[in-house]
Design a protein around this motif. Structure first.
Motif, PDB file in Angstrom:
ATOM      1  N   ILE A   1       0.842  -1.195   0.000  1.00 47.39           N
ATOM      2  CA  ILE A   1       0.000   0.000   0.000  1.00 47.39           C
ATOM      3  C   ILE A   1       0.873   1.238   0.000  1.00 47.39           C
ATOM      4  CG2 ILE A   1      -1.715   1.336   1.294  1.00 47.39           C
ATOM      5  CD1 ILE A   1      -2.814  -1.233   0.077  1.00 47.39           C
ATOM      6  N   PHE A   2       0.505   2.207  -0.854  1.00 46.79           N
ATOM      7  CA  PHE A   2       1.125   3.531  -0.782  1.00 46.79           C
ATOM      8  C   PHE A   2       0.023   4.507  -0.402  1.00 46.79           C
ATOM      9  CE2 PHE A   2       5.080   5.797  -1.909  1.00 46.79           C
ATOM     10  CZ  PHE A   2       4.674   7.063  -1.554  1.00 46.79           C
ATOM     11  N   ALA A   3       0.140   5.074   0.799  1.00 47.52           N
ATOM     12  CA  ALA A   3      -0.908   5.945   1.338  1.00 47.52           C
ATOM     13  C   ALA A   3      -0.500   7.403   1.280  1.00 47.52           C
ATOM     14  CB  ALA A   3      -1.211   5.552   2.780  1.00 47.52           C
ATOM     15  N   GLY A   4      -1.407   8.223   0.755  1.00 46.99           N
ATOM     16  CA  GLY A   4      -1.209   9.659   0.720  1.00 46.99           C
ATOM     17  C   GLY A   4      -2.096  10.347   1.735  1.00 46.99           C
ATOM     18  N   ALA A   5      -2.090  11.679   1.696  1.00 48.10           N
ATOM     19  CA  ALA A   5      -2.843  12.471   2.675  1.00 48.10           C
ATOM     20  C   ALA A   5      -4.334  12.166   2.633  1.00 48.10           C
ATOM     21  CB  ALA A   5      -2.601  13.952   2.430  1.00 48.10           C
ATOM     22  N   GLY A   6      -4.831  11.751   1.457  1.00 43.35           N
ATOM     23  CA  GLY A   6      -6.257  11.472   1.324  1.00 43.35           C
ATOM     24  C   GLY A   6      -6.729  10.324   2.195  1.00 43.35           C
ATOM     25  N   LEU A   7      -5.822   9.421   2.593  1.00 45.22           N
ATOM     26  CA  LEU A   7      -6.221   8.315   3.455  1.00 45.22           C
ATOM     27  C   LEU A   7      -6.505   8.806   4.872  1.00 45.22           C
ATOM     28  CD1 LEU A   7      -6.592   5.205   3.665  1.00 45.22           C
ATOM     29  CD2 LEU A   7      -4.214   5.082   4.424  1.00 45.22           C
ATOM     30  N   SER A   8      -5.759   9.816   5.304  1.00 51.43           N
ATOM     31  CA  SER A   8      -5.910  10.314   6.677  1.00 51.43           C
ATOM     32  C   SER A   8      -6.915  11.449   6.798  1.00 51.43           C
ATOM     33  CB  SER A   8      -4.558  10.790   7.219  1.00 51.43           C
ATOM     34  OG  SER A   8      -3.638   9.726   7.309  1.00 51.43           O
ATOM     35  N   ALA A   9      -7.251  12.098   5.680  1.00 52.13           N
ATOM     36  CA  ALA A   9      -8.152  13.254   5.726  1.00 52.13           C
ATOM     37  C   ALA A   9      -9.482  12.959   6.421  1.00 52.13           C
ATOM     38  CB  ALA A   9      -8.383  13.790   4.316  1.00 52.13           C
ATOM     39  N   PRO A  10     -10.135  11.805   6.132  1.00 48.91           N
ATOM     40  CA  PRO A  10     -11.415  11.537   6.809  1.00 48.91           C
ATOM     41  C   PRO A  10     -11.308  11.411   8.318  1.00 48.91           C
ATOM     42  CG  PRO A  10     -11.185  10.161   4.843  1.00 48.91           C
ATOM     43  CD  PRO A  10      -9.847  10.789   5.091  1.00 48.91           C
ATOM     44  N   ALA A  11     -10.096  11.243   8.845  1.00 48.06           N
ATOM     45  CA  ALA A  11      -9.904  11.138  10.293  1.00 48.06           C
ATOM     46  C   ALA A  11      -9.968  12.510  10.959  1.00 48.06           C
ATOM     47  CB  ALA A  11      -8.572  10.475  10.610  1.00 48.06           C
TER      48      ALA A  11
ATOM     49  N   PHE B   1      -7.882  15.266   9.838  1.00 46.04           N
ATOM     50  CA  PHE B   1      -6.695  16.079   9.599  1.00 46.04           C
ATOM     51  C   PHE B   1      -6.950  17.049   8.453  1.00 46.04           C
ATOM     52  CE2 PHE B   1      -4.327  12.232  11.318  1.00 46.04           C
ATOM     53  CZ  PHE B   1      -4.152  12.805  12.565  1.00 46.04           C
ATOM     54  N   VAL B   2      -6.394  18.239   8.563  1.00 52.11           N
ATOM     55  CA  VAL B   2      -6.597  19.260   7.537  1.00 52.11           C
ATOM     56  C   VAL B   2      -5.734  18.956   6.317  1.00 52.11           C
ATOM     57  CG1 VAL B   2      -7.135  21.033   9.245  1.00 52.11           C
ATOM     58  CG2 VAL B   2      -4.768  20.751   8.477  1.00 52.11           C
ATOM     59  N   SER B   3      -6.109  19.542   5.190  1.00 50.09           N
ATOM     60  CA  SER B   3      -5.332  19.387   3.967  1.00 50.09           C
ATOM     61  C   SER B   3      -4.057  20.218   4.071  1.00 50.09           C
ATOM     62  CB  SER B   3      -6.155  19.848   2.766  1.00 50.09           C
ATOM     63  OG  SER B   3      -6.429  21.238   2.872  1.00 50.09           O
ATOM     64  N   TRP B   4      -3.127  19.958   3.142  1.00 49.77           N
ATOM     65  CA  TRP B   4      -1.870  20.705   3.135  1.00 49.77           C
ATOM     66  C   TRP B   4      -2.129  22.192   2.919  1.00 49.77           C
ATOM     67  CZ3 TRP B   4       2.857  20.979   4.594  1.00 49.77           C
ATOM     68  CH2 TRP B   4       3.549  19.807   4.898  1.00 49.77           C
TER      69      TRP B   4
ATOM     70  N   ASP C   1       1.974  25.196  -5.715  1.00 43.34           N
ATOM     71  CA  ASP C   1       3.248  24.608  -5.303  1.00 43.34           C
ATOM     72  C   ASP C   1       3.444  24.874  -3.816  1.00 43.34           C
ATOM     73  OD1 ASP C   1       5.794  23.672  -4.938  1.00 43.34           O
ATOM     74  OD2 ASP C   1       6.643  24.670  -6.700  1.00 43.34           O
ATOM     75  N   LEU C   2       2.922  23.981  -2.985  1.00 45.70           N
ATOM     76  CA  LEU C   2       2.959  24.198  -1.536  1.00 45.70           C
ATOM     77  C   LEU C   2       4.344  23.951  -0.952  1.00 45.70           C
ATOM     78  CD1 LEU C   2      -0.478  22.603  -0.571  1.00 45.70           C
ATOM     79  CD2 LEU C   2       0.061  24.987  -1.081  1.00 45.70           C
TER      80      LEU C   2
ATOM     81  N   ASP D   1      11.077  18.294  13.179  1.00 48.41           N
ATOM     82  CA  ASP D   1      12.261  18.983  12.658  1.00 48.41           C
ATOM     83  C   ASP D   1      12.943  18.182  11.544  1.00 48.41           C
ATOM     84  OD1 ASP D   1      12.744  17.224  14.918  1.00 48.41           O
ATOM     85  OD2 ASP D   1      14.863  17.706  14.663  1.00 48.41           O
ATOM     86  N   GLU D   2      12.624  16.858  11.449  1.00 46.86           N
ATOM     87  CA  GLU D   2      13.225  16.026  10.412  1.00 46.86           C
ATOM     88  C   GLU D   2      12.277  15.794   9.234  1.00 46.86           C
ATOM     89  OE1 GLU D   2      14.631  12.363  12.095  1.00 46.86           O
ATOM     90  OE2 GLU D   2      15.335  13.336  13.925  1.00 46.86           O
ATOM     91  N   ALA D   3      11.069  16.331   9.315  1.00 47.98           N
ATOM     92  CA  ALA D   3      10.070  16.080   8.272  1.00 47.98           C
ATOM     93  C   ALA D   3      10.467  16.735   6.956  1.00 47.98           C
ATOM     94  CB  ALA D   3       8.713  16.604   8.723  1.00 47.98           C
ATOM     95  N   ILE D   4      10.142  16.061   5.862  1.00 47.39           N
ATOM     96  CA  ILE D   4      10.399  16.607   4.527  1.00 47.39           C
ATOM     97  C   ILE D   4       9.288  17.595   4.202  1.00 47.39           C
ATOM     98  CG2 ILE D   4      10.790  16.038   2.104  1.00 47.39           C
ATOM     99  CD1 ILE D   4      12.858  14.886   4.083  1.00 47.39           C
ATOM    100  N   LEU D   5       9.640  18.898   4.162  1.00 46.21           N
ATOM    101  CA  LEU D   5       8.638  19.942   4.008  1.00 46.21           C
ATOM    102  C   LEU D   5       8.949  20.936   2.898  1.00 46.21           C
ATOM    103  CD1 LEU D   5       7.978  20.887   7.763  1.00 46.21           C
ATOM    104  CD2 LEU D   5       6.298  19.941   6.192  1.00 46.21           C
ATOM    105  N   THR D   6      10.198  21.354   2.836  1.00 45.67           N
ATOM    106  CA  THR D   6      10.572  22.465   1.967  1.00 45.67           C
ATOM    107  C   THR D   6      11.307  21.993   0.712  1.00 45.67           C
ATOM    108  OG1 THR D   6      12.732  22.772   3.016  1.00 45.67           O
ATOM    109  CG2 THR D   6      10.845  23.856   4.059  1.00 45.67           C
TER     110      THR D   6
END
Length: 481
Positions: free
Chosen positions: A26-36, A38-41, A61-62, A160-165
């Protein structure tokens, strides 16, 4: 059958094959957690956009937006980290989709999400998750693990280690090269189902491109589920048609990477698809519930031969059997399965037979009744079909209906198993048949209409055991078509 129903059936059939062979990932993106909850990006970064005097609704381009914030704060991403903590450290519960995926025998999960819903759902299912979000963790193996969860963009406990930028993404192929290699290997050896993923992540695009170039026309087939473009409130028809056309072209482009797309009208339909996959998988496992101190109008040797032959036939059809050591029934079930296996040169393992012997004495602080209840729930959780045969026991010097078998019926019913009581064997099996008949079960959508005539014959007291055996085998063959 509609075109969508045909495509859905083909998808479930394809996924089931890989699931049974332990090749589904399984490859899960943000859409899997959204119904729980969590806000969108875009919603998460709205305060950042306002601080930069930008309109989040106009930003596509967030990743660049997150980088602009760091640039204006002298590379300080403290506010971004705090936003992650505030929004993703909630007590959100796994969704139905998480729960279904966790119950299935899937050993590989990849995700770009930072939340812990996948690990939590695996734990809730009684399994052990081995989570990886740092490269050094790839060399460790958690003892007894059932699934590996690769969090390629980090974990909420370490924002602090999250891939964000953009800086994070540009250095990813250097700092996180082992993750790229691991995912590349899985994309070659496993079949992926992409759920809740938009394919806008540059890291995945890089990896998919590398795999495509390396394997060209020999790529493995993967699948994804996406929602079809619909006209949004306030959107012009021209803009809606433009987005729809762009989606068509995007789906065609995914084929370059060996990814087929199933379009759904609403994300809620994904739960139905995953539910069908779970049912299709569990349908291959049959729970046999039975106990007999006596066998009514049948001789003991006839009844034991029936249970033995039926179990052997079920195993020969490729079904896995789950059972306890029910008196007068359990040993015949075991013998039937073993004979099929050994005659075909196979060895016994949990792919053919799961046994749960019931302890007779209290051990520790829990009484036997509590342990038996857990045993029954555990056994039945493996199965999609339940067969009920005979069902009596000796109590206080007389033969009575097996209350344990009735409890197994209630558990199987609550778990949504397909219920097949062999009513002509009498006792609890007959009582279960009558209860289901009175409730209208055999004429409901829960019960396949093509099996109704066979169920009537299985309840007829004139039906002999040899006929019952043939009827049950025929019913199972129909379910497997």
């Amino acid at each position: 059958m509609t075109k969508f129903e045909k495509e859905k059936r083909r998808l479930v059939t394809a996924l089931l094959k890989d699931l049974c062979e332990n090749n589904l990932a399984i490859f899960a993106g943000a859409g899997l957690s959204a119904p729980a909850g969590f806000v969108s990006w875009s919603k998460l970064l709205e305060p950042i956009a306002e601080e930069l005097d930008l309109d989040i609704k106009k930003e596509t381009d967030l990743v660049a937006l997150a980088q602009y914030h760091c640039n204006t704060n002298l590379a300080n991403r403290g506010k971004l980290n705090q936003l992650l903590i505030n929004e993703l450290s909630t007590n959100a519960r796994p969704t139905s989709n998480h729960q279904i995926l966790a119950r299935l025998p899937i050993s590989t999960f990849w995700t770009t999400n930072y939340d812990k819903l996948i690990e939590q759902s695996i734990s809730d299912a009684g399994k052990i998750a081995d989570t990886k979000f740092r490269t050094k963790q790839l060399s460790y193996t958690k003892p007894g693990r059932h699934a590996v969860v690769y969090k390629m963009h980090g974990d909420i406990d370490h924002p602090d280690e999250a891939i964000l930028t953009k800086d994070d993404y540009e250095s990813y192929h250097i700092k996180m090269q082992p993750f790229i290699s691991a995912l590349s290997g899985d994309l070659v050896s496993k079949t992926f189902l992409f759920v809740g993923f938009s394919f806008t992540d540059p890291n995945l695009d890089y990896i998919l491109s590398r795999v495509r170039i390396a394997y060209s026309n020999d790529q493995r087939q993967h699948y994804c589920i996406q929602r079809i473009v619909v006209q949004e409130e306030g959107e012009s028809q021209a803009d809606s048609e433009y987005r729809a056309r762009k989606q068509e072209l995007f789906i065609q482009d995914l084929l370059r990477f060996g990814i087929k797309t199933l379009l759904v009208d609403d994300y809620s339909e994904i739960t139905g698809i995953l539910g069908e996959l779970e049912w299709a998988y569990k349908r291959n496992t049959i729970f046999i519930s039975g106990a007999a101190h006596e066998y009514g109008r049948f001789e003991k040797f006839e009844a034991e031969s029936f249970t033995y032959s039926l179990s052997k036939d079920i195993a020969a059809q490729g079904f896995r059997i789950v059972s306890g050591f029910g008196i007068g029934v359990g040993s015949s079930v075991i013998t039937g399965v073993l004979e099929h296996l050994y005659m075909n040169g196979n060895r016994l393992d949990s792919d053919q037979l799961i046994l749960r012997p019931f302890p007779q004495n209290q051990v520790g602080t829990r009484n036997v009744a509590e342990v038996w209840a857990d045993y029954r729930n555990d056994m039945i959780s493996y199965a999609g079909i339940a067969l009920f045969v005979f069902g009596n026991k000796m109590q206080d010097g007389r033969v009575v209906i097996s209350d344990g078998m009735l409890r197994e019926f209630e558990i199987a019913k609550s778990k949504g198993l397909l219920l097949i009581p062999i009513g002509m064997t009498g006792y609890a099996a007959k009582e279960i048949f009558e209860k289901l008949t009175d409730s209208g079960y055999f004429h409901s959508t829960s019960f396949p209409h093509q099996l109704r005539k066979s169920m009537e014959a299985l309840s007829d007291e004139k039906t002999e055991l040899a006929q019952a055996r043939e009827l049950i085998v025929s019913m199972l063959k129909q379910l497997n078509r």
